[in-house]
Motif scaffolding. Sequence first.
Motif, short mmCIF file in Angstrom:
data_model
loop_
_atom_site.label_atom_id
_atom_site.label_comp_id
_atom_site.label_asym_id
_atom_site.label_seq_id
_atom_site.Cartn_x
_atom_site.Cartn_y
_atom_site.Cartn_z
N THR A 38 0.86 -1.19 0.00
CA THR A 38 0.00 0.00 0.00
C THR A 38 0.89 1.24 0.00
N ARG A 39 0.25 2.38 -0.19
CA ARG A 39 1.03 3.62 -0.17
C ARG A 39 0.14 4.74 0.30
N PHE A 40 0.79 5.79 0.82
CA PHE A 40 0.06 7.02 1.06
C PHE A 40 0.68 8.03 0.10
N ALA A 41 -0.19 8.76 -0.61
CA ALA A 41 0.32 9.57 -1.72
C ALA A 41 -0.20 11.01 -1.67
N PRO A 42 0.25 11.77 -0.68
CA PRO A 42 -0.27 13.14 -0.56
C PRO A 42 0.35 14.10 -1.56
N SER A 43 -0.35 15.20 -1.79
CA SER A 43 0.23 16.31 -2.55
C SER A 43 0.96 17.18 -1.53
N PRO A 44 2.07 17.79 -1.95
CA PRO A 44 2.89 18.52 -0.97
C PRO A 44 2.32 19.89 -0.62
N THR A 235 -1.12 13.76 -15.72
CA THR A 235 -2.25 14.05 -14.84
C THR A 235 -2.20 13.03 -13.70
N TYR A 236 -2.96 13.30 -12.65
CA TYR A 236 -3.02 12.36 -11.53
C TYR A 236 -3.38 10.97 -12.05
N HIS A 237 -4.36 10.90 -12.97
CA HIS A 237 -4.88 9.61 -13.43
C HIS A 237 -3.79 8.75 -14.05
N VAL A 252 -4.86 0.16 -3.34
CA VAL A 252 -4.85 1.62 -3.30
C VAL A 252 -5.94 2.07 -2.31
N ILE A 253 -5.48 2.70 -1.24
CA ILE A 253 -6.41 3.20 -0.22
C ILE A 253 -6.43 4.71 -0.40
N ARG A 254 -7.57 5.26 -0.73
CA ARG A 254 -7.62 6.70 -1.03
C ARG A 254 -9.03 7.23 -0.75
N ASP A 256 -12.77 8.78 -0.94
CA ASP A 256 -13.87 8.30 -1.81
C ASP A 256 -14.24 9.30 -2.90
N GLU A 257 -13.62 10.49 -2.89
CA GLU A 257 -13.87 11.41 -4.00
C GLU A 257 -13.30 10.85 -5.31
N TRP A 258 -12.47 9.80 -5.20
CA TRP A 258 -11.87 9.21 -6.40
C TRP A 258 -12.71 8.08 -7.01
#
Length: 553
Positions: A38-44, A235-237, A252-254, A256-258
Amino acid sequence: MENNQKLAELLFPDVRETVEDLEQRFPPRSLPEGAKVTRFAPSPTGFLHIGGLFSAYVSVLAAKSSGGICFLRIEDTDKKREVVDGVSGIIEGFRAFGIDFDEGVTGFDSECGDYGPYVQSRRASIYHVVAKKLVQEGLAYPCFCTEDELSALREQQEQAGTLIKGYFGEWAKCRDLSFEEQEKRIRAGEPYVLRLRSAGSAERKFSFDDQIRGKIEMPENITDAVLLKTDGIPTYHFAHACDDHFMRVTHVIRGDEWIASVPLHMALFRACGFKPVKYAHVAPVMKEDNGGKRKLSKRKDPEAAVSYFVEEGFPKEAVLEYLLTLINSNFEDWRRANPAEPLSAFPFSFKKMSQSGALFDLVKLHDVSKNVISRMDGATVRERTLAWAKAFDGAFYTLISRDPDYLQAVLSIDRGTAKPRKDIAVWSEVKDSVSYLYDELFTPDYTLPENISPAEAVAILKAYTAVFDMADDKDAWFAKIKSLCEPLGYTPNVKEYKKNPEAFKGHVGDVSTVIRLAVTGRRNTPDLHAVMQVLGKEKIAERIDRAMQVYGA
Ligand code: GLU
C-alpha cells in the motif's frame, strides 16, 4: 514506418527505454502470499490533515497486518497547489505520530527503497516510456485544442444537452487527425496534450470489488482523458496507473472522492497492459455540526490539522488509539478484551470500516487520552511533559526541568496503582494540574466549606501541626487526622454525622479539607498523603503557616 510508430518517435524522440525494461527494473516484490503493498500519496501542500493521517494509518495497518509494506509517495504534479517545502510538514506530521513507512520519501530531498523515485516530478522519464508505448499502439494521441476551443466545446454540449460532457467520440476534434497534420503542427511548435484514445462504450458497464464498499457497478469510461499535460507532466490519473503498477502496489487506499474516476483508471490499466490494483475508498472524517454531519474543514476546524494535536499535547498513542476506534468498528471490543496489547496486535480489517464517514469526536479523544496517560508510569509522563513544554511552553519547561527527580515524584502521585489518576488528557494540562506543587505557580484558593469559620480552620491547623509527622505512613497519617476530630467537636465517623448533624461541627472530611486547602490551596487533589510526601516537611509547615495567616491567626 507505420504512422503510430512515426508519431511516437516524433513525440518522444529521446525515450529509448521500453515498458519491458521498466518491468525488469521494477520487478514484482518478493513478499509472502497475501501480503498487501500500500502507499500514502499526498500532494505537498505542507499540511497534514487528520483525514490524511487517518488514510495513511489505514494504509500502514493494511500492509503491516498482512506482512506487506507501505510507502510514502509525493504527488507533486499539480504545481499550482504546491507550497515551498510542503514535504517536510507532512513528514514531520507522520513522525510526530510514529507512523513509519517502509520506503519512499524520507525528507525534503531524500528517500529510500528500490521502486523510486518516490516523488512524481522526478518520474517524468517513466511516464514518457509508457506514453510512448500507448502512442505506438494507437491508444494515445496529441490534442492541440486550446482552452478557448475546449470551453466552446463545453458550451456546445451544454446547448445540445448531451448526457455525457467532455472530450470523446465525435466531439474529440483531434482524435482522428492525419499523421501529416499532427506532424506539421508538432513541428510548428503548437502546444499539445496527450490524450487516451478511449475504447469504452457508454452502454457497457463494469464492476469492481471495493474493499470497503463491496461490489460497485459503473458505466465504462468513454472520454479521451488527458494523460500528459502540455508541459509533459502527467495528470493524476495517468501517474496513478504508472506509479502504482511499477511500485507494485496491490491495494490503493484513497479518499472516496476518487470513486468517480475508477472507470478511467480501469481503462488506463487496461490500455497500459497493467494488472489493475484493488481499491479501498475511504469515507472522509466527519464532524457533528448543528445536529448534522459535515466533513472536517481546514478553514473552520482547528483539529483538521494534525499539528493541532501536537500543539495541544495529545500523546501520539492516544491519537492512534482513537483513530483506530474510528477505523474499525470492532476495535473497542478488542481493546476491552486486550487492555494491555500494543496497537500493532489489533487485527485490522477493511470490512469493519465505515462507508459513510466516521465522526470525529474531540470529547471522546480526550477520554481515550486520559486512559492512555493513566497507564503510563511517572518517568514516561515526565519525559513527555518535558518534551512538550520544551517545544510549546518555555517558561514552564525552565521551571520543571530544574529538578527532574522532583518532577518525576510530582507526576508519579497516584500512578501505577490499581486505580490510577485519570485527570490528564493532554500535556498542556499538566501545568495546571501540578501548579500547587511549585511555589512559582502556586495560586491558592483558601475558600473554606460553609460550615467552617476561619477561626475554626486555624484551630484545626494548629492541632494538626502539633501531631503531624512526616514519617507516618498513610494509615498512621489518616488515624492522626481522625484523632483530631473529637477534641475539636467533629466526628471521625461520617455516618454518625449524617444521623445526627446537630451534634457536631462537622466530620473528618471537613477536617481533612481544611488541611488539604492549607497545603495545596485546592479542594480537589490526588491522594493528600502522597502529595504531602512529595512536598516535604518544610514546605508543608510553610504552607500551613501561610494559610493560618490568611484565616487570621
Ligand atoms: N494525491 C492524491 C490526493 O492527494 C492521492 C490520491 C491517491 O491516493 O491515489 O488526493
